[in-house]
Design an enzyme around this catalytic site. Structure first.
Site, PDB file in Angstrom:
ATOM      1  N   ASP A 130      22.464 -38.948  12.096  1.00 33.52           N
ATOM      2  CA  ASP A 130      21.541 -38.294  11.167  1.00 33.52           C
ATOM      3  C   ASP A 130      21.536 -39.111   9.876  1.00 33.52           C
ATOM      4  O   ASP A 130      22.397 -39.999   9.689  1.00 33.52           O
ATOM      5  CB  ASP A 130      22.020 -36.859  10.925  1.00 33.52           C
ATOM      6  N   ASP A 160      20.279 -37.860   6.073  1.00 36.96           N
ATOM      7  CA  ASP A 160      20.668 -37.102   4.880  1.00 36.96           C
ATOM      8  C   ASP A 160      21.973 -36.340   5.125  1.00 36.96           C
ATOM      9  O   ASP A 160      22.110 -35.606   6.097  1.00 36.96           O
ATOM     10  CB  ASP A 160      19.570 -36.115   4.493  1.00 36.96           C
ATOM     11  N   ASP A 214      24.988 -33.507  10.074  1.00 39.37           N
ATOM     12  CA  ASP A 214      25.507 -32.464   9.180  1.00 39.37           C
ATOM     13  C   ASP A 214      24.673 -31.194   9.179  1.00 39.37           C
ATOM     14  O   ASP A 214      25.030 -30.222   8.518  1.00 39.37           O
ATOM     15  CB  ASP A 214      25.559 -33.005   7.745  1.00 39.37           C
TER      16      ASP A 214
END
Length: 354
Positions: free
Chosen positions: A104, A106, A296
């Site tokens: 991922d 961000d 996250d």
């Protein structure tokens, strides 16, 4: 309005266009959650107050700002130990298999920042990912528009899956894992481009009165960021988003960390993107492949679940706080992600005599 919400949630779950982990959730201060479908009876038809309250509760639950109790946190760490502490165990599990990396952006490769347009990754992280891609097939899987996340990462040798996997493109150059003459492009929701653009413009207009709200056009989805919105304004923001979304029954609302996502109701998510990329690399139905997915966000849970259900590879959740997750291991922040990736590179290079 009640019928609209019920029909969309039911449609999402039954068609598996969205998982239970992504449907709007409500929860208390301890972070415990339960599906929005269970609180629809609180919905007040005239004012919509119950639904808005559930949205706001969900917005809080998706973005915890403090840890649970020590005992809860300690139990969670035992179930999802640090990937750094368990690095040798991870290597043992991958022995004799081709590691494939999924990352991922961000909150994983870059820190979470107030302005999403300034979520830059460090030069050191970029250099680490560059070295990683020389050792393993590597893909960035993000809710961001593919072009935007590519402009942040600035590495042409990677696979990019933007808009939660709805827009996938293979390496432009420099990847030894790219098949000869292969031009990989997968866009699963092109028919929704006009409506997403229309919704984006309406959201921009409707949220202008909410200080700190920022709407982002991520091509196949629209994102409403509320990281800079005062919490006492979250209800107003939810009202404005609902006023737009209620007119588009083929779109659904999901949530991430301080962001509301408006997406098409289709059978596609980051888990599907992971499967597609493995197939494109020639690793579908292979027993000698070991995917590692690091993320996250709640939207990463679909990929974690795919790996857990298949008992193939593993997921690593990036979080300082205990969260319900399908990931097997955890890392606390992007700096720890970088250390983990560097150790993987060093291990691979040592085996290859680099």
């Amino acid at each position: 309005m009640v019928r609209f919400i019920e029909e969309n949630i039911t449609k999402m779950l039954e068609t598996k266009a969205i998982s239970n982990s992504e449907v709007l959730y409500v929860g208390g201060d301890d972070g415990d959650t339960s599906p929005t479908t269970k609180v629809l009876h609180d919905f007040q038809i005239n004012s919509g107050g119950g639904l808005i309250r559930s949205w706001v509760d969900s917005m809080r639950a998706c973005s915890p700002t403090r840890p649970k109790s020590f005992n809860s946190q300690s139990c969670w760490i035992k179930e999802h130990p640090s990937a750094l502490n368990m690095f040798e165990e991870i290597l043992h599990k991958s022995e004799g298999k081709q590691i494939v990396m999924f990352l991922d952006y961000d909150g994983t490769l870059s820190p979470i920042v107030d302005d999403p347009d300034r979520a830059f990754m460090s030069k050191k992280m970029r250099n680490t990912v560059r070295k990683l891609a020389k050792c393993f097939p590597t893909a960035i899987v993000s809710g961001r528009c593919r072009e935007k996340v590519s402009s942040f990462v600035k590495l042409t040798e990677l696979y990019y899956a933007g808009s939660h996997g709805m827009d996938i493109k293979g390496p432009e150059q420099g990847s030894k894992y790219k098949k000869e003459n292969q031009s990989l492009l997968c866009q699963t929701a092109t028919e929704f481009l006009p409506v997403i653009n229309e919704v984006y413009k309406k959201l921009v207009e409707n949220t202008q009165s909410i200080p700190g709200a920022k709407v982002e056009n991520n091509k196949f989805c629209a994102s409403v960021h509320f990281r800079c919105v005062e919490e006492n304004k979250w209800s107003d923001l939810a009202h404005q988003v609902r006023s737009v979304l209620k007119n588009y029954p083929k779109l659904m609302l999901t949530q991430g960390r301080k962001v509301l996502e408006i997406r098409p109701i289709i059978k596609w998510d980051k888990g599907k993107a992971l499967e597609f990329l493995l197939e494109s690399l020639g690793y579908d139905n292979c027993t000698d492949v070991f995917p590692i997915y690091i993320g996250d966000d709640r939207t990463d849970e679909d990929a974690f679940k795919i790996l857990r259900d298949k008992k193939q590879g593993l997921g690593i959740l990036v979080s300082k706080y205990a969260k319900e997750t399908n990931a097997s291991y955890s890392l606390q922040e992007p700096d720890e992600v970088m250390v983990f990736l560097e150790r993987l590179v060093e291990w691979k290079q040592s085996r290859c005599g680099a």
